[in-house]
Design a protein around this motif. Structure first.
Motif, PDB file in Angstrom:
ATOM      1  N   CYS A  29       0.817  -1.202   0.000  1.00 52.92           N
ATOM      2  CA  CYS A  29       0.000   0.000   0.000  1.00 52.92           C
ATOM      3  C   CYS A  29       0.855   1.257   0.000  1.00 52.92           C
ATOM      4  CB  CYS A  29      -0.898  -0.007   1.227  1.00 52.92           C
ATOM      5  SG  CYS A  29      -2.005   1.389   1.235  1.00 52.92           S
ATOM      6  N   PRO A  58      -2.172   1.836  -7.177  1.00 55.60           N
ATOM      7  CA  PRO A  58      -3.084   1.570  -8.293  1.00 55.60           C
ATOM      8  C   PRO A  58      -2.720   2.326  -9.560  1.00 55.60           C
ATOM      9  CG  PRO A  58      -4.242   2.656  -6.466  1.00 55.60           C
ATOM     10  CD  PRO A  58      -2.858   2.340  -5.984  1.00 55.60           C
ATOM     11  N   VAL A  59      -2.261   3.544  -9.405  1.00 58.31           N
ATOM     12  CA  VAL A  59      -1.865   4.319 -10.578  1.00 58.31           C
ATOM     13  C   VAL A  59      -0.687   3.629 -11.277  1.00 58.31           C
ATOM     14  CG1 VAL A  59      -0.834   6.510 -11.307  1.00 58.31           C
ATOM     15  CG2 VAL A  59      -2.676   6.500  -9.616  1.00 58.31           C
ATOM     16  N   ASP A  85      -3.689  11.927  -9.925  1.00 59.14           N
ATOM     17  CA  ASP A  85      -2.476  11.141 -10.148  1.00 59.14           C
ATOM     18  C   ASP A  85      -2.399  10.548 -11.543  1.00 59.14           C
ATOM     19  OD1 ASP A  85      -1.407  11.560  -7.727  1.00 59.14           O
ATOM     20  OD2 ASP A  85      -1.574   9.506  -6.999  1.00 59.14           O
ATOM     21  N   ILE A 130      -9.818   3.879 -11.746  1.00 60.10           N
ATOM     22  CA  ILE A 130      -8.757   2.979 -11.329  1.00 60.10           C
ATOM     23  C   ILE A 130      -8.875   2.760  -9.817  1.00 60.10           C
ATOM     24  CG2 ILE A 130      -7.221   3.833 -13.126  1.00 60.10           C
ATOM     25  CD1 ILE A 130      -5.723   4.962 -10.387  1.00 60.10           C
ATOM     26  N   PHE A 132      -8.086  -0.104  -6.217  1.00 60.79           N
ATOM     27  CA  PHE A 132      -8.255  -1.467  -5.714  1.00 60.79           C
ATOM     28  C   PHE A 132      -9.656  -1.648  -5.112  1.00 60.79           C
ATOM     29  CE2 PHE A 132      -3.480  -0.878  -5.107  1.00 60.79           C
ATOM     30  CZ  PHE A 132      -3.162  -1.565  -6.262  1.00 60.79           C
ATOM     31  N   GLU A 338       1.350   7.740  -4.408  1.00 64.79           N
ATOM     32  CA  GLU A 338       1.474   6.432  -3.787  1.00 64.79           C
ATOM     33  C   GLU A 338       2.589   5.599  -4.397  1.00 64.79           C
ATOM     34  OE1 GLU A 338      -2.629   4.812  -2.395  1.00 64.79           O
ATOM     35  OE2 GLU A 338      -2.840   5.763  -4.330  1.00 64.79           O
TER      36      GLU A 338
ATOM     37  N   MET B   1      -4.635   6.498  -3.193  1.00 69.53           N
ATOM     38  CA  MET B   1      -5.950   5.998  -3.613  1.00 69.53           C
ATOM     39  C   MET B   1      -6.640   5.214  -2.509  1.00 69.53           C
ATOM     40  SD  MET B   1      -7.449   6.549  -6.395  1.00 69.53           S
ATOM     41  CE  MET B   1      -5.909   7.039  -7.154  1.00 69.53           C
ATOM     42  N   CYS B   2      -5.843   4.713  -1.588  1.00 68.64           N
ATOM     43  CA  CYS B   2      -6.471   3.941  -0.514  1.00 68.64           C
ATOM     44  C   CYS B   2      -6.510   4.731   0.773  1.00 68.64           C
ATOM     45  CB  CYS B   2      -5.741   2.623  -0.329  1.00 68.64           C
ATOM     46  SG  CYS B   2      -5.964   1.615  -1.773  1.00 68.64           S
TER      47      CYS B   2
END
Ligand code: SF4
Lengths: 355, 74
Positions: A29, A58-59, A85, A130, A132, A338, B1-2
């Motif tokens: 993560c 994810p990106v 992103d 996009i 998870f 990320e 994103m998380c």
């Protein structure tokens, strides 16, 4: 006792039970990497312990081909909305931001809800979705609440447990997983059981505050110490054992699981989500002609695919920090907040002890 | 994103809530959680509440960590 003292105490406990051999855990993560790096947590952990990032951005794992699809749609005159992103991620040749500077209508949104609002003012809107398991249900919820007819999704969702399984199969040497807290909020404990039961890999669901992470790492070392392998939830305040079942249900109603490609990594069985037939009227791939040439995931010299599979760190890349910077990114890991390259570039590996 | 951000629900109207994030108010959809009420703390992820959080979380958490660490001393 304040946070810093608690952190020291965690650090002491962890060191007490660390074996003398090299130990390695993988987290999945970008938000974990961000906290670990920003707060210098590695300086509180044993020297013979390597806590490294896997495919948790994810990106970064969205294949260039799917970025190309969004660019191609934008060039056809469709309005594209996506997370910030995604804008600067290099596709095979260019990025969405390049397309925008050439006149394409590309909007940055914070959530799919904002994209929905933009749809009111434009002819056709495609949301490049996009993310998870944390993000996919938010898109499912929108598709289940009657979006307008000119609203489409270009779905690029990926699933975390199959990517973890790939790491096990790849024989990347490691002793356990620090599992991502908010993905786990949705999926719960069950999907990780295979790691403990079949592969004998300790797996700890961990939150994102510095102390949460130290707690997760302590739990991991307790398992190493006792020799008992299990899935543990060290983030109970946000993760129920069964996860968020309502969100899971929406996700399975709207999406179908398929064998998806991950950028630079290749195909992973059952690791992606595509819209199910029932929702094909909202599927950008079903409703627009998208013709693409060859795609290119890895640009010369970029080591992103190794970094994302825990086989390297940004320091193994000759371009890191010199040729490749957030202003001039050569790979997706330098673009996203990320991405490990971006995080290490921003914070260095210097400890900053303000927990 | 998380990234998930905790906030407190001030008002709910159908599937949308006004949520207070330490002084900043924002609209958040609540389609993904059941039985959510005004006053509840939720975890927001890209504009959607994904879980209800226990109240007084921060203090409780430090207390739990402290107790856990103490229990290892015994
Ligand atoms: S520093 Fe840039 S070129 Fe190197 S691995 Fe990271 S993103 Fe790729």
């Amino acid at each position: 006792m304040d946070k810093e003292k608690l952190a020291d105490k965690f650090s002491k406990k962890i060191k007490e039970i660390t074996p003398s051999r090299e130990v390695r855990a993988i987290h999945i993560c970008g938000t974990h990497e961000q906290a670990i790096t920003q707060y210098g947590l590695r300086s509180l952990l044993p020297d013979n312990f390597d806590l490294t990032m896997g495919p948790g951005c994810p990106v970064c794992v969205t294949p260039a081909r799917e970025v190309d699809e969004a660019i191609e749609l934008a060039k056809q005159g469709v309005t594209i909305a996506t997370f910030g992103d995604m804008l600067n991620v290099p596709g095979s040749e260019e990025s969405l931001s390049d397309a925008r500077s050439e006149g394409a209508d590309v909007r940055v949104v914070y959530s799919i809800n904002e994209a929905l609002k933009i749809a009111k003012d434009v002819e056709e809107l495609v949301f490049f979705g996009i993310g998870f398991e944390t993000t996919a249900p938010t898109n499912a919820a929108i598709l289940k609440s009657n979006p307008p007819e000119n609203f489409y999704i270009l779905s690029s969702h990926r699933l975390i447990p199959p990517a973890m399984e790939l790491l096990v199969d790849m024989d990347v040497n490691f002793d356990g997983f620090i599992a991502p807290g908010h993905v786990s909020t949705i999926i719960g404990k069950e999907p990780y059981e295979v790691f403990a039961n079949k592969y004998d890999v300790p797996t700890i669901i961990t939150g994102f505050e510095p102390l949460d992470i130290l707690f997760g790492v302590l739990k991991f070392f307790e398992q190493i110490d006792s020799g008992e392998t299990k899935v543990e939830n060290a983030y109970e305040r946000a993760v129920r054992d069964k996860g968020n079942q309502k969100a899971q249900k929406m996700m399975t109603e709207v999406f179908e699981v398929f064998d998806a490609k991950w950028r630079g990594i290749g195909e992973i069985p059952n690791s992606g989500l595509k819209l199910s037939d029932e929702f094909r009227e909202f599927d950008a791939r079903e409703n627009f002609e998208i013709e693409l040439g060859e795609s290119r995931d890895i640009h010369p010299g970029c080591k992103c695919h190794l970094i994302l599979t825990a086989r390297g760190t940004p320091e193994d890349c000759g371009l890191f920090g010199d040729e490749c910077t957030p202003q001039d990114p050569h790979g997706p890991c330098m673009v996203s907040d990320e991405g490990e390259c971006n995080i290490w570039f921003r914070y260095g590996r210097r400890p900053k002890m303000d927990i | 994103m998380c990234v998930g951000v905790p906030g407190k629900i001030l008002e709910i109207e159908e599937n949308e809530a006004i949520v207070d994030f330490e002084g900043t108010k924002q609209k958040v959809r609540v389609d993904l959680i059941d039985n959510v009420e005004e006053g509840d703390y939720i975890l927001n992820h890209v504009g959607h509440a994904i879980e209800v959080l226990p109240e007084k979380e921060a203090k409780e958490r430090l207390k739990l960590f402290r107790e856990y660490l103490d229990s290892l001393e015994e």
